[in-house]
Scaffold this motif. Structure first.
Motif, short mmCIF file in Angstrom:
data_model
loop_
_atom_site.label_atom_id
_atom_site.label_comp_id
_atom_site.label_asym_id
_atom_site.label_seq_id
_atom_site.Cartn_x
_atom_site.Cartn_y
_atom_site.Cartn_z
N VAL A 1 0.86 -1.19 0.00
CA VAL A 1 0.00 0.00 0.00
C VAL A 1 0.89 1.23 0.00
N LYS A 2 0.65 2.13 -0.96
CA LYS A 2 1.29 3.43 -0.92
C LYS A 2 0.18 4.41 -0.57
N GLY A 3 0.23 4.97 0.61
CA GLY A 3 -0.93 5.75 1.05
C GLY A 3 -0.55 6.99 1.81
N GLY B 1 9.02 1.03 -18.83
CA GLY B 1 9.63 -0.27 -18.57
C GLY B 1 8.78 -1.16 -17.68
N ILE B 2 7.47 -0.86 -17.65
CA ILE B 2 6.59 -1.63 -16.77
C ILE B 2 5.67 -2.53 -17.59
N CYS C 1 7.44 2.88 -9.17
CA CYS C 1 7.71 3.75 -10.33
C CYS C 1 7.83 5.22 -9.92
N ASN C 2 8.35 6.02 -10.84
CA ASN C 2 8.47 7.45 -10.61
C ASN C 2 7.06 8.08 -10.61
N HIS C 3 6.80 8.91 -9.61
CA HIS C 3 5.44 9.43 -9.39
C HIS C 3 4.93 10.28 -10.56
N GLN D 1 -1.08 3.32 -6.08
CA GLN D 1 -1.08 1.85 -6.02
C GLN D 1 -0.20 1.25 -7.11
N LEU D 2 -0.16 1.93 -8.27
CA LEU D 2 0.80 1.49 -9.30
C LEU D 2 2.22 1.56 -8.71
#
Ligand code: NZQ
Ligand code: ZN
Length: 361
Positions: free
Chosen positions: A143-145, A323-324, A261-263, A254-255
Motif C-alpha cells: 500500500v502506498k498511502g 519499462g513496466i 515507479c516514478n510518481h 497503487q501502481l
C-alpha cells in the motif's frame, strides 16, 4: 463554494540564492541537536552536504545524519528515523531533498511531542513542504498511502538548489504540479470558484514553464516559476472551498506500491486515459478547462492537448515506455486496492480502473 477554515503555519522563504541566509536565520530559533535528513546521496555529490554542515556548525549545532531516504519512502525508513530522532533527542529535523525526504520527515517528526521540522527543497514538484500530508509505502502490505504528520515550521525554496536535478526528474516534478492543480480543479463542487480561477492561472503558468524548461534547462525564470507553482499547487490556496478529486493520484500510488515507479511519470501515463473515462460526467467543467487553460473549445481537444504536451516534453505515454509490464493479477490487485475518492466527478469501479490500466499498458 463550500465553507472552510484556513490556517497556513509554514514560514516560506523563496528566492534564488536565499538558502544560506535564510537557513542561518531560522537556526537561531532552535536547540542544538539537529538531525540532518537526506536522500540517496545527491547532496554529497553536489557539495550541498558540506555547505549545510558548515552552516550548522557555524550556528553551534551538533549534527546527526539520517541519510538514505529513498524515492517513494517506506514505512521501515520512517521507523528508522523515528528511533534515531528519539535517541539523539533531536531539537530540529532538517529535511533536505525532494518530496520523498520531506514526506518521510513529516512522519518522523510526529509524536506525543512533535519535533520541529525545517525543509530545504532541492527538487520541486510535489509541494510536499507546504502541507502535512505524506505519502509512505508499506512494502509488506503493498500500500502506498497518505499519512498525516506535522507541518514544517519553515521551508526554504531556493531554485538554485534544483539546478543539479536530472532533467527527467525536473519534468516529472513539473507534471506532478500540473496534476495537483488539475486534480483540485476537477473536484467538487464543479461550479467555477475563485479557487478555480487562480488554479487556471497556475495551470497555464506551469504548462508554459514546463515547455520552457524542457527546451532550455538554463532558463532560470522557468525554474523559479515552476518552484513557486509547485508550492501553489499544494499550499491549500487552490483547495479552499473544494473537495479535491485526486482519483488519478490514488491509481498512481497503487501502481507505485506494486512497481516503485516514478510518481510524475506514472501520472503522465495515466492522466489522458483517466480523463477520457471521466469527462462525460463533468462536461461543462471540462469544456471550461479546455477554453481557459488550453485555449481550445472542447474537453476532448483539451485532453488531446494534454497528451501532446506529455509527448512534447518527453514524458512517457505508456507503462511500457516506463519499462513496466503488468501481469494480469497485478492489474487486478492494483485496481482492487485503489482508494475511490469522494471528490471525483465519476465514481470509478475496480473494473474501470483495470480497464484504464490496460489502456495505459
Ligand atoms: O535521493 P537523492 O540522491 O537525493 O536523489 C533524488 C531522487 O533520486 C533526486 N534529487 C533530489 N534533489 C536533487 C536530486 N538530484 C540531484 N540534485 C538535486 N538537487 O531526485 C530523485 C527524486 O526525488 P524524490 O524526492 O523522490 O522526488 P519527488 O520530489 O518527485 O517526490 C516524490 C515522492 O513524493 C510523493 C510521491 O508519491 C513520491 O513518493 N508525493 C508527495 C506529496 C505530498 N506530500 O504532498 C504529493 C505528491 O502527489 C506525491 O504523491
Ligand atoms: Zn503528486
Amino acid at each position: 463554494m463550500n465553507r472552510f477554515d484556513y490556517h497556513f503555519p509554514v514560514r516560506v522563504h523563496f528566492g534564488q540564492g536565499c538558502f544560506e541566509e535564510t537557513l542561518q536565520q531560522e537556526l537561531t530559533r532552535y536547540g542544538n541537536r539537529v538531525m540532518l535528513a537526506y536522500g540517496g546521496g545527491s547532496i554529497r555529490r553536489t557539495g550541498l552536504y558540506d555547505r549545510l554542515v558548515t552552516i550548522l556548525h557555524g550556528a553551534g549545532k551538533t549534527v546527526t545524519d539520517f541519510g538514505g531516504i529513498m524515492p517513494n519512502p517506506t514505512l521501515k525508513k520512517v521507523q528508522e528515523g523515528q528511533q534515531l530522532a528519539r535517541e539523539i533527542k533531536a531539537d530540529l529535523i532538517l529535511a533536505v531533498g525532494g518530496g520523498s525526504v520531506s514526506d518521510c520527515c513529516k512522519i518522523v517528526a510526529t509524536g506525543d511531542t512533535p519535533i520541529p521540522l525545517g525543509v530545504v527543497v532541492t527538487a520541486s514538484g510535489t509541494g510536499s513542504e507546504q502541507n502535512n500530508g505524506a505519502v509512505i509505502t508499506d512494502e509488506e502490505n503493498k500500500v502506498k498511502g497518505a499519512m498525516w504528520g506535522v507541518f514544517a515550521d519553515f521551508a526554504i525554496l531556493d531554485p538554485d538548489l534544483t539546478k543539479t536535478v536530472p532533467m527527467k526528474q525536473v519534468i516529472s516534478g513539473a507534471f506532478d504540479t500540473l496534476s495537483h492543480c488539475m486534480e483540485t480543479y476537477f473536484g467538487r463542487p464543479d461550479e467555477v470558484t475563485l479557487s478555480d480561477e487562480i488554479n487556471e492561472a497556475v495551470q497555464r503558468n506551469t504548462i508554459r514553464n514546463l515547455r520552457r524548461i524542457a527546451q532550455d534547462s538554463d532558463d532560470e525564470l522557468a525554474r523559479s516559476e515552476l518552484m513557486w507553482a509547485s508550492a501553489m499547487g499544494e499550499n491549500g490556496i487552490l483547495k479552499l472551498g473544494k473537495v479535491t478529486d485526486f482519483q488519478c493520484h490514488m491509481i498512481e500510488h497503487q501502481l507505485g506500491a506494486y512497481t516503485d515507479c516514478n510518481h510524475g511519470q506514472g501520472l503522465a501515463v495515466l492522466h489522458p486515459t483517466f480523463y477520457r473515462h471521466i469527462y462525460h460526467s463533468a462536461e461543462k467543467k471540462f469544456d471550461r478547462w479546455a477554453q481557459e487553460v488550453w485555449l481550445v473549445q472542447h474537453a476532448q481537444q483539451a485532453i488531446d492537448a494534454l497528451e501532446d504536451l506529455i509527448n512534447e516534453v518527453g514524458l512517457p505515454t505508456t507503462l511500457a515506455d516506463m519499462g513496466i509490464t503488468l501481469a494480469d493479477d497485478t492489474i487486478k490487485a492494483i485496481a482492487a486496492s485503489t482508494v475511490i475518492t469522494p471528490g471525483c466527478c465519476k465514481r470509478l469501479t475496480p473494473d474501470e480502473i483495470e480497464q484504464i490500466l490496460r489502456e495505459c499498458s
